[in-house]
Design an enzyme around this catalytic site. Structure first.
Site, PDB file in Angstrom:
ATOM      1  N   CYS A   1       0.820  -1.209   0.000  1.00  0.00           N
ATOM      2  CA  CYS A   1       0.000   0.000   0.000  1.00  0.00           C
ATOM      3  C   CYS A   1       0.854   1.258   0.000  1.00  0.00           C
ATOM      4  O   CYS A   1       0.349   2.345  -0.250  1.00  0.00           O
ATOM      5  CB  CYS A   1      -0.950   0.013   1.199  1.00  0.00           C
ATOM      6  SG  CYS A   1      -0.081   0.051   2.774  1.00  0.00           S
TER       7      CYS A   1
ATOM      8  N   CYS B   1      -2.471  -2.947   8.674  1.00  0.00           N
ATOM      9  CA  CYS B   1      -2.150  -1.598   9.142  1.00  0.00           C
ATOM     10  C   CYS B   1      -1.659  -1.654  10.596  1.00  0.00           C
ATOM     11  O   CYS B   1      -0.754  -0.919  10.980  1.00  0.00           O
ATOM     12  CB  CYS B   1      -3.363  -0.695   9.037  1.00  0.00           C
ATOM     13  SG  CYS B   1      -4.275  -0.893   7.473  1.00  0.00           S
TER      14      CYS B   1
HETATM   15 FE1  FES Z   1      -1.598   0.167   4.268  1.00  0.00          FE
HETATM   16 FE2  FES Z   1      -3.376   0.806   6.023  1.00  0.00          FE
HETATM   17  S1  FES Z   1      -3.722   0.479   3.931  1.00  0.00           S
HETATM   18  S2  FES Z   1      -1.264   0.651   6.330  1.00  0.00           S
END
Ligand code: FES
Length: 125
Positions: free
Chosen positions: A35, A104
């Site tokens: 991400c 996360c």
């Molecule tokens: Fe990657 Fe939350 S979407 S840390």
């Protein structure tokens, strides 16, 4: 049920311990390649107690809420206890995270571990 708990929303909107610590005793930075989110933890250590902790998170709301909660959970605690903090415990303290957002909370666990390790490295220099 709402996707995010009240606690997640609270810590996302009013994150605790945001910022950096000048002359921190330990700094840890981790990221998630998928991400692209990045989390940085700063520790001030007194004896073996975490006397202060701050974070900077460039990432999603769950990552911000996780860092905020994780800093609250280790502040004033011995290093050994901070090392035992798991992402699951952080997510539980937030009354849960959606499954696809569990990674996360992993960032928070990893950032703390990296900062503690950095502290030990600095100490042994
Ligand atoms: Fe990657 Fe939350 S979407 S840390």
């Amino acid at each position: 049920m709402a996707l995010y708990s009240e606690k997640v929303m609270d810590h996302f909107r009013h994150p605790r311990n945001v910022g950096s610590i000048e002359n921190a005793d330990g700094v840890g930075e981790v990221g998630n390649a998928k991400c692209g989110d990045i989390m940085k933890m700063y520790l001030k250590i007194d004896g073996d107690i975490i006397s202060d902790v701050k974070f900077e998170t460039f990432g999603c709301g769950s990552a911000i809420a996780s860092s905020s909660m994780a800093t609250e959970m280790i502040k004033g605690k011995p290093l050994a206890e901070a090392l035992q903090l798991t992402n699951k415990a952080v997510a539980e303290a937030l009354d849960g995270l959606p499954v696809h957002k569990m990674h996360c909370s992993v960032l928070a666990e990893e950032a703390i571990k990296a900062a503690v390790q950095n502290y030990y490295e600095n100490k042994s220099k």
